[in-house]
Design an enzyme around this catalytic site. Structure first.
Site, PDB file in Angstrom:
ATOM      1  N   ASN A  16       0.804  -1.227   0.000  1.00 29.47           N
ATOM      2  CA  ASN A  16       0.000   0.000   0.000  1.00 29.47           C
ATOM      3  C   ASN A  16       0.832   1.271   0.000  1.00 29.47           C
ATOM      4  O   ASN A  16       0.359   2.327  -0.407  1.00 29.47           O
ATOM      5  CB  ASN A  16      -0.937   0.004   1.212  1.00 29.47           C
ATOM      6  CG  ASN A  16      -0.200  -0.194   2.524  1.00 29.47           C
ATOM      7  OD1 ASN A  16       0.441  -1.217   2.725  1.00 29.47           O
ATOM      8  ND2 ASN A  16      -0.302   0.759   3.416  1.00 29.47           N
ATOM      9  N   GLN A  46      -5.203  -3.889  -2.034  1.00 29.19           N
ATOM     10  CA  GLN A  46      -4.783  -2.904  -3.035  1.00 29.19           C
ATOM     11  C   GLN A  46      -4.839  -3.413  -4.472  1.00 29.19           C
ATOM     12  O   GLN A  46      -4.470  -2.690  -5.398  1.00 29.19           O
ATOM     13  CB  GLN A  46      -3.355  -2.431  -2.716  1.00 29.19           C
ATOM     14  CG  GLN A  46      -3.214  -1.674  -1.407  1.00 29.19           C
ATOM     15  CD  GLN A  46      -3.955  -0.346  -1.400  1.00 29.19           C
ATOM     16  OE1 GLN A  46      -4.253   0.218  -2.452  1.00 29.19           O
ATOM     17  NE2 GLN A  46      -4.248   0.167  -0.210  1.00 29.19           N
ATOM     18  N   SER A  81     -11.335  -4.871   0.570  1.00 27.86           N
ATOM     19  CA  SER A  81     -12.072  -3.759   1.166  1.00 27.86           C
ATOM     20  C   SER A  81     -12.716  -2.930   0.062  1.00 27.86           C
ATOM     21  O   SER A  81     -12.028  -2.428  -0.831  1.00 27.86           O
ATOM     22  CB  SER A  81     -11.127  -2.884   2.001  1.00 27.86           C
ATOM     23  OG  SER A  81     -11.844  -1.893   2.691  1.00 27.86           O
ATOM     24  N   ALA A  82     -14.038  -2.742   0.143  1.00 26.82           N
ATOM     25  CA  ALA A  82     -14.777  -2.090  -0.939  1.00 26.82           C
ATOM     26  C   ALA A  82     -14.371  -0.643  -1.162  1.00 26.82           C
ATOM     27  O   ALA A  82     -14.367  -0.165  -2.299  1.00 26.82           O
ATOM     28  CB  ALA A  82     -16.280  -2.166  -0.654  1.00 26.82           C
ATOM     29  N   HIS A  83     -14.028   0.072  -0.110  1.00 24.40           N
ATOM     30  CA  HIS A  83     -13.744   1.500  -0.282  1.00 24.40           C
ATOM     31  C   HIS A  83     -12.412   1.770  -0.962  1.00 24.40           C
ATOM     32  O   HIS A  83     -12.095   2.917  -1.280  1.00 24.40           O
ATOM     33  CB  HIS A  83     -13.826   2.240   1.065  1.00 24.40           C
ATOM     34  CG  HIS A  83     -12.652   2.050   1.964  1.00 24.40           C
ATOM     35  ND1 HIS A  83     -11.663   2.999   2.089  1.00 24.40           N
ATOM     36  CD2 HIS A  83     -12.314   1.048   2.796  1.00 24.40           C
ATOM     37  CE1 HIS A  83     -10.764   2.581   2.965  1.00 24.40           C
ATOM     38  NE2 HIS A  83     -11.130   1.403   3.406  1.00 24.40           N
ATOM     39  N   THR A 125     -26.261  -8.206  11.693  1.00 17.12           N
ATOM     40  CA  THR A 125     -27.077  -7.933  10.516  1.00 17.12           C
ATOM     41  C   THR A 125     -26.210  -7.396   9.383  1.00 17.12           C
ATOM     42  O   THR A 125     -25.464  -6.436   9.557  1.00 17.12           O
ATOM     43  CB  THR A 125     -28.174  -6.909  10.847  1.00 17.12           C
ATOM     44  OG1 THR A 125     -28.973  -7.421  11.918  1.00 17.12           O
ATOM     45  CG2 THR A 125     -29.051  -6.632   9.637  1.00 17.12           C
ATOM     46  N   CYS A 144       0.442   5.279   9.552  1.00 12.52           N
ATOM     47  CA  CYS A 144       0.517   4.651  10.868  1.00 12.52           C
ATOM     48  C   CYS A 144       1.766   5.056  11.642  1.00 12.52           C
ATOM     49  O   CYS A 144       2.101   4.451  12.654  1.00 12.52           O
ATOM     50  CB  CYS A 144       0.490   3.132  10.714  1.00 12.52           C
ATOM     51  SG  CYS A 144      -0.967   2.524   9.838  1.00 12.52           S
TER      52      CYS A 144
END
Length: 384
Positions: A150, A180, A200-202, A238, A324
């Site tokens: 990344n 990525q 990860s969708a975003h 849910t 980070c």
């Protein structure tokens, strides 16, 4: 002009994805676990989304599970597999340039008595395959390697990693962090003999709050979130139906015109690299073996955080090499593992593009970067 060059952190939601999602907030909002008509309708769309994602990745829909994010998927897979093997084997192998979601999870497991081995990478960020082979022993039960980094964009030779691991011991399980990869390079689980993967969708113009876990049929797993027994009893809670429907649409769009998107991003990246070199930048990203959208560069006489802040004042948004980095200003763990000179590492910024970025934005970025360097007195004589 507003220029967003931080797409490895997150991407804007594709308008076509948003359109697909709206109905599930306003009209088709039933709980997919309810037995009435609206619940059944919601569940039908949930399963269609699962099937769409599975088809794109080349796997069975029964092997796709939805989580809240890739970090959750990574935690679930690593901790559950460790729990399964706890009384038999204790060694996990990874690399020192993984995302913090992997590294911090394995740090937690090391405190629980598991042994974590880190395969070194070379100066371009590529895992050293010979050392990987040497590290595998009878106590090893899991190998976790990312598809692409990344921070610097280096693409790992996952197929070679799998061959080495499975040849040494076919019982060893393999996880790949593929966060990525989607929308940037061709990626299919059908040709990879891995047991687990996380997405990860975003990261590919989908909504935030949706992670995807691939768990190969027969691979050991245990529930991580307990409750109502959703996701075939393995991940309770849910399901986020609007987000899941949006994730499936986003993945579909990401692979639909992948070749043209890759060419577009690579063309912009090449122009950025050439322009930044002329301004005195050191190019960290290995351009020939990396994601076409990612460019890590450094001005050795200028801290990356300083350049990031000054660019932000011009509505240009990039990241420093690692989001980070701790408060004591430790260097990026990725650049440290690659053996990048400290002075270069301190000056690193990451530019990450998407299919919507334009040449006009690149020109504006280069213009403002040049102005900033001139303002700071970083001229041709002291650039390297």
């Amino acid at each position: 002009m507003r220029v967003y060059f931080d797409n490895n952190a997150t991407t804007r939601l594709d308008e076509r994805v948003l359109e697909e999602m709206i109905a599930f907030y306003k009209e088709k909002f039933g709980n997919p676990n309810s037995a009435h008509g609206m619940g059944i309708e919601a569940n039908l769309h949930l399963e269609k989304a699962r099937e769409k994602i599975a088809k794109i990745l080349g796997v069975s829909s029964s092997e796709i599970f939805f989580t809240s994010c890739a970090t959750e998927a990574i935690n679930w897979i690593h901790k559950a597999v460790a729990e399964v093997f706890e009384k038999r084997k204790r060694t996990i192998i990874t690399t020192p340039i993984e995302h913090k979601a992997v590294l911090e999870t394995l740090k937690y497991l090391s405190l629980r008595g598991f042994r974590v081995k880190y395969v070194p990478v070379d100066s371009r960020g590529v895992v050293k395959l010979e050392e990987l082979e040497q590290m595998i022993d009878e106590d090893t039960f899991l190998v976790s390697v990312m598809a692409a980094n990344n921070e610097v964009g280096t693409i790992q030779p996952i197929e070679e990693v799998v061959k080495i691991v499975k040849k040494k011991n076919k019982e060893i399980l393999i996880h790949v962090d593929a966060v990525q990869a989607i929308g940037k390079i061709p990626f299919s689980l059908e040709r990879l003999n891995v047991d687990y993967a996380s997405f990860s969708a975003h990261k590919f113009h989908g909504p935030k709050g949706v992670g995807i876990a691939f768990i190969k049929k027969g691979a050991p797993i245990r529930p991580f979130v307990h409750g109502g027994g959703q996701e075939r009893g393995l991940r309770s809670g849910t399901q986020n139906v609007p987000g899941i429907v949006g994730a499936a649409k986003a993945m579909e769009l990401a692979v639909e015109n992948l070749e043209s998107a890759m060419e577009h991003m690579e063309r912009l990246r090449r122009k950025l690299a050439e322009g930044l070199r002329k301004l005195g930048a050191h190019i960290i990203t290995p351009l020939d073996i990396s994601l076409p959208n990612t460019l890590s560069v450094s001005f050795p006489n200028l801290r990356g955080s300083t350049l990031q802040n000054l660019l932000s004042s011009h509505d240009i948004f990039v990241s420093t090499s690692s989001a980070c980095t701790s408060k004591d200003e430790n260097l990026s763990h990725v650049l440290t593992a690659m053996g990048i000179d400290r002075r270069i590492a301190q000056g690193a910024i990451r530019i990450s593009l998407c299919r919507y970025n334009t040449e006009e934005e690149v020109n504006y970025f280069l213009e403002k970067t040049g102005e900033i360097l001139s303002f700071l007195g970083i001229n041709e004589n002291n650039r390297r």
